[in-house]
Structure formats: C-alpha cells, structure tokens
Design a protein around this motif. Structure first.
Motif, mmCIF file in Angstrom:
data_model
loop_
_atom_site.group_PDB
_atom_site.id
_atom_site.type_symbol
_atom_site.label_atom_id
_atom_site.label_comp_id
_atom_site.label_asym_id
_atom_site.label_seq_id
_atom_site.Cartn_x
_atom_site.Cartn_y
_atom_site.Cartn_z
ATOM 1 N N ALA A 272 -8.957 3.338 -2.303
ATOM 2 C CA ALA A 272 -7.628 3.056 -1.747
ATOM 3 C C ALA A 272 -7.534 3.629 -0.337
ATOM 4 O O ALA A 272 -7.054 4.740 -0.137
ATOM 5 C CB ALA A 272 -6.547 3.649 -2.654
ATOM 6 N N ILE A 273 -7.998 2.859 0.635
ATOM 7 C CA ILE A 273 -8.019 3.315 2.029
ATOM 8 C C ILE A 273 -6.628 3.762 2.470
ATOM 9 O O ILE A 273 -6.449 4.844 3.025
ATOM 10 C CB ILE A 273 -8.470 2.160 2.977
ATOM 11 N N GLY A 274 -5.636 2.918 2.195
ATOM 12 C CA GLY A 274 -4.283 3.164 2.675
ATOM 13 C C GLY A 274 -3.697 4.430 2.064
ATOM 14 O O GLY A 274 -2.964 5.167 2.711
ATOM 15 N N ARG A 275 -4.013 4.699 0.814
ATOM 16 C CA ARG A 275 -3.415 5.836 0.122
ATOM 17 C C ARG A 275 -4.157 7.127 0.425
ATOM 18 O O ARG A 275 -3.553 8.177 0.554
ATOM 19 C CB ARG A 275 -3.450 5.555 -1.392
ATOM 20 N N HIS A 276 -5.487 7.050 0.529
ATOM 21 C CA HIS A 276 -6.252 8.288 0.581
ATOM 22 C C HIS A 276 -6.964 8.579 1.890
ATOM 23 O O HIS A 276 -7.497 9.666 2.076
ATOM 24 C CB HIS A 276 -7.302 8.292 -0.545
ATOM 25 N N LEU A 277 -7.029 7.580 2.800
ATOM 26 C CA LEU A 277 -7.877 7.824 3.962
ATOM 27 C C LEU A 277 -7.115 7.587 5.265
ATOM 28 O O LEU A 277 -6.933 8.507 6.058
ATOM 29 C CB LEU A 277 -9.100 6.907 3.865
ATOM 30 N N LEU A 278 -6.694 6.349 5.469
ATOM 31 C CA LEU A 278 -6.058 5.994 6.738
ATOM 32 C C LEU A 278 -4.794 5.199 6.442
ATOM 33 O O LEU A 278 -4.841 3.983 6.260
ATOM 34 C CB LEU A 278 -7.021 5.132 7.569
ATOM 35 N N ALA A 279 -3.680 5.905 6.375
ATOM 36 C CA ALA A 279 -2.432 5.280 5.943
ATOM 37 C C ALA A 279 -2.052 4.090 6.819
ATOM 38 O O ALA A 279 -1.504 3.105 6.329
ATOM 39 C CB ALA A 279 -1.319 6.312 5.939
#
Ligand code: BLA
Length: 511
Positions: A398-405
């Motif tokens: 989950a890029i958006g949740r955990h890495l790069l919002a």
C-alpha cells in the motif's frame, strides 16, 4: 463462548462447533463410555433404528443389536482399541434395511453413528469403476488448473452435486474459487473471492483433522444429543459424521439457495491449502462409501498439487538464476545501466508478477508498463526524497498508506511497490509495481435479489461476502512472496556491484 450462547456475526469464530450437542437428523448416534455404558444418544435413535437399544446410563448388553453380533463386536473392538479419528466402517442390516455404521473413539468414548443407506445408492461396481477412473486421471495431470478441474469433475460424477468448486486459500486466509463444474443454469462462481471470515479459524482447524463434512439437508431440524448425566461434559463431535453444523453457516447456505453442501479439505504439509466445496439445490444424502471415495480423491489431489507446486517453485528458481545471469551480463561495465537493462524489463517485470517496472539513475528513467511517465517520475522523485532507508529493499502492498501518501501513482491505483535502491549517490532505483487487487477482480454476480437474506442480514450472501473481502483489501496489492523478495535482494547486490565497479572505472580513468 459456551454451547447454547447465541451465535452472532461478531462472535462466530468463537463458536465451539465441535460440541454442538446436536446431530443432523438423517442418522442416529450412540456413544459409550469405557465401561460400555450408553452416555449419549441422539433423540431420534429409537425411531430411526429398528432394534433394541440400551437405556441411557446402562451398559451395552448382548441382547442389544441381538440380530447383529458384528455391531456388538465393532463397539467392543472400538473400546479395546480407541484410535481417535480412525473410524471403522461396517455395512449392516437393521429391520431389513441397509445401514452404514461408522465407529470411532474419542478419548475413552466410543461413538457409533448409523446412516440409513439411500435406496438409490449407486451400484457398487459402477461406483468403484468411476472412482478408479478418477484416480487414474488425477495422476496424469501435469498442470494445476487441469488437475483441479479433473478433481471437481470427478467429485461431481461420484456424487451428483449441482455445483462442485475448488476453493484455494490465499496468503491471508481469504479464498478464491479456482475451478468449477456446475449445472448449466447456475450462475458461475469461478474467480470469486471470499474473506477469511466465511470459514472461521476454528472451522479451519477442525477441517485439517476431519477432512470431509456433509450437510445432507440444510433445512432439516437438528436433533439433540441426550446425555446420561447432566454433569458429564458435552460429547466432542470433532470426528463425527453426523455433527450438526453452525447455524450461521446454515443461514449462509439457505440465503444462497443451497439445499445440501459437502466440503472436502485439501491438506498439504498439515495445513489447509484449499477445499473441494459442493452445493446442491435440494437435499442430497451422499452415501458414506461415496464420501470416502471423495476423501481419497482429495488426498490424491493434495499429493499432486504438492508436487506440481514444488515443480513450479523449482522452475521459478531456475528462471531466477537465468535472469540474474542476464542482469549481470548486461550490467557489467555498462556505462549506462538504464539503457543496458532496458531489453530485460519485460522478463524482470514478469519474474516479479509486476505489470509495471521503473528503472532510474541520475536523469534517466525507463518506464515499462501502463503507468504514465509523469506518475513514474513523481514516484521516483518521492523515493529519492525519503529519509535514508534502513534497508535498500523497500516493499509495501500500500504505497499511499505506508510509503508516499501524495504519490500520484498511488492515486492512479498503483498500490504495491518493491523498490531496490542500488545507487544512493546517483538516485538509482529499480521499482516493481502492482495494482490494487480489487481492480483486477470484477463482480460478475447476478443482482442481489437472486439471493434471500435471513435474520442476520445480507452479510451472509455472496455479495455480502464480496463486499467484506473488498473492504479488507481496499488500497492494497497482492503481497510480494518470499521468492520474489529473495530475488530482489540478489538483483540489488548485482546492480550495486555494477554501480561500484563503474565508479571505480571512472575514478581510475580520471587519475
Ligand atoms: C463453514 N463456510 C464453511 C464451509 C464452507 C464455507 C465451504 C464448510 C462447511 C460446508 O461444507 O458447507 C464457505 N462455502 C463457503 C464459501 C463458498 C462456499 C466461501 O461454497 C464459496 C463459494 N460463515 C460466514 C460468516 C460466518 C461463517 C460471515 O459466511 C461467521 C461470521 C461461519 N462458516 C462459518 C462457520 C462454519 C463455516 C461457523 C463452520 C460450520 C461447521 O462445520 O460447523
């Protein structure tokens, strides 16, 4: 949760399904203690069995089953050699009717279950031939999809169920219908996903040790199991064939218009890999011998699935070795890694089961797959600006949740990222991307009015299940598996080595 407490959608994973105190009414159950006294009997046993039965609390005596010395002997044998989970099977005649008698021991209790043999039970010879043919066919399959299709067809042929599905569990215990054979006018379920909660954890544990259950008539009223003394503990029915199933599950089946259900565990390495799940629109009493043949089909299936999976893993490992060699070849002394590796992008993406791949170093950017160049550049920029990572391999579902919002790629539905930071000086990243799981699955179901909804509401319908699964996986990709993470680490080493070698060449050239 104690037996008798109300089961709701929230507590059904606590329901003690192994001690329901109820049996399905098509058969009769008798259970004896170590001294041979009748401790438990199902309420309708006397009506169902045309023979003299002992009274609760009293010993089994020779006059009981007097016409049936072999029944008496089986019960006595069971008492001498209690082997839990290893039932003995006898075909017996009571009052001129054939019965299947299944005897097993649990602790020191011996349980005898009688099932009247259905009148139209398939002739022995036909059925043995069908079973034999099915095993032979199963053994010849060399790919997983074909193997599962053959197994579902075999079970349908043996039993006559309207629908037989192969249901495979995923990493998070959710499940997918991966093969199906069915009556033509039924809506297809193949490809559907179900959340883990549709088969709660205690049921999964039970299904590993007891691999087949039949719900012969979803609308039949279960019969209580009477106990000799109120103080005794409830009968553990983990290995019983007549065990009455959870009311939540009954409601689920009823809502779906299912009249009978059977499922057989596919157990690999002691874990539940999947199930063969069968539905019938009306009641269906599958004879015990046919059920046992289906259980053997599932065992042969499990052995074959296991060896095909091992073969696939070996092939993947071989392909990974080759890919790594190609990467080394292309990268060694390359002036420009991005250009040098471009021809390998499709093979790399496919090894990681990733529909998109980015490769960046300094000002160069290679984009493979259906991601826009702007989203790709924005993502690489975001990665370069991250605080110094602990690890040069980054992975998330989950890029958006955990890495790069704020990454625009995340907004565009790219959720899974496996990133290899191979050059921290020049911003060198190899990035593999996956889409949101839901985007790849479409609900092909008919409108909800095809299904009814019981007292616990619409949750217990196929659409209700799908909505729960969707909520659980929203914004996430499928996870990266161990082999993919290991390959990522190896490639990172090679790319980092190539980068260091190039730096060394450059500084040598300068001096
Ligand atoms: C059991 N749930 C089961 C079983 C299956 C499923 C196959 C095994 C019993 C059987 O053979 O019928 C689920 N059946 C499916 C699915 C498909 C199918 C997913 O055919 C897809 C095509 N069930 C729920 C919810 C709860 C629940 C929400 O859907 C609880 C909150 C409970 N399911 C539940 C319980 C059992 C069960 C308690 C155990 C039944 C038993 O063995 O007593």
């Amino acid at each position: 949760m104690a037996p008798g407490d109300e089961v709701t959608l929230d507590n059904c994973d606590q329901e003690p399904i192994h001690i329901p105190g109820l049996v399905q009414p098509h058969g009769a159950l008798l259970a004896f203690d170590a001294s041979g006294c009748l401790r438990y009997v199902s309420a309708q046993a006397a009506t169902l069995l045309p023979t003299a039965l002992p009274v609760l609390g009293e010993p089994l005596a020779p006059q009981h089953f007097d016409a049936l010395p072999e029944v008496h002997a089986a019960l006595a044998d069971g008492q001498r050699e209690p082997i839990a989970g290893q039932p003995a099977h006898l075909e017996v005649q009571l009052g001129g009717r054939p019965y299947d008698l299944i005897v097993h021991a649990i602790g020191t209790t011996v349980v005898a279950e009688f099932e009247p043999r259905p009148q139209d039970a398939q002739a022995h010879a036909d059925f043995a031939i069908a079973a034999h043919r099915a095993m032979g066919k199963l053994k010849r399959q060399t790919d997983l999809d074909a193997l599962l299709r053959v197994a579902t067809s075999a079970v349908r042929e043996l039993t006559g169920f309207d629908r037989v599905m192969a249901y495979r569990f995923r990493h998070d215990d959710s499940g997918e219908v991966v093969a199906e054979v069915k009556a033509e006018d039924l809506e297809p379920f193949e490809g559907r996903r179900y959340p883990a909660s549709d088969i709660p954890a205690q049921a999964r544990r039970l299904y590993v040790i007891n691999t087949l259950r039949l719900i012969a008539d979803v609308s039949a009223t279960p019969q209580p199991v009477l106990e000799a003394a109120r103080t005794s503990s409830p009968l553990d029915m983990s290995h019983c064939v007549l065990r009455s199933v959870s009311p939540v599950h009954i409601e689920y089946l009823r809502n779906m218009g299912v009249g009978a259900s059977m499922s057989i565990s596919i157990v690999i390495d002691g874990a539940l890999w999947g199930m063969l799940a069968c539905h019938h629109r009306s009641a269906l009493q599958v004879p015990y011998t046919v059920r046992m043949a289906c259980d053997v089909v599932a065992q042969v299936l499990a052995a074959n699935v296991q060896s095909l999976l091992a073969r696939d893993r070996a092939r993947e490992a071989e392909a990974a070795v080759e890919l790594r060699a190609s990467v080394i070849n292309a990268a060694v002394h390359a002036d420009d890694l991005v250009t040098a590796l471009a021809p390998l992008a499709p093979a790399l993406a496919s090894a990681f089961d990733a529909p998109a791949l980015l490769l960046a170093q300094e000002g160069r950017l290679l984009v493979h797959g259906a991601i826009s160049r702007d989203d790709a550049a924005d993502l690489i920029q975001g990665l370069r600006e991250l605080p110094e990572p602990h690890d040069d391999v980054l992975s998330t579902q989950a890029i958006g949740r955990h890495l790069l919002a704020n990454a625009s790629a995340a907004t565009a539905g790219w959720c899974g990222l496996l990133g290899l930071r191979f050059d921290s000086m020049l911003g060198g990243w190899l990035v593999l991307l996956r889409r949101e799981q839901i985007e790849t699955i479409h609900w092909g179901g008919r409108p909800e009015k095809e299904y009814t909804s019981g007292p616990r509401g619409p949750r217990l319908t196929p659409r209700g299940s799908f909505e729960v699964w969707k909520e659980e996986v929203r914004g996430t990709s499928a996870p990266w598996n161990d082999a993919q993470l290991a390959l990522a680490r190896q490639l990172l080493d090679e790319l980092a080595r190539a980068t260091t070698a190039r730096m060394a060449d450059l500084s040598r050239a300068r001096t």
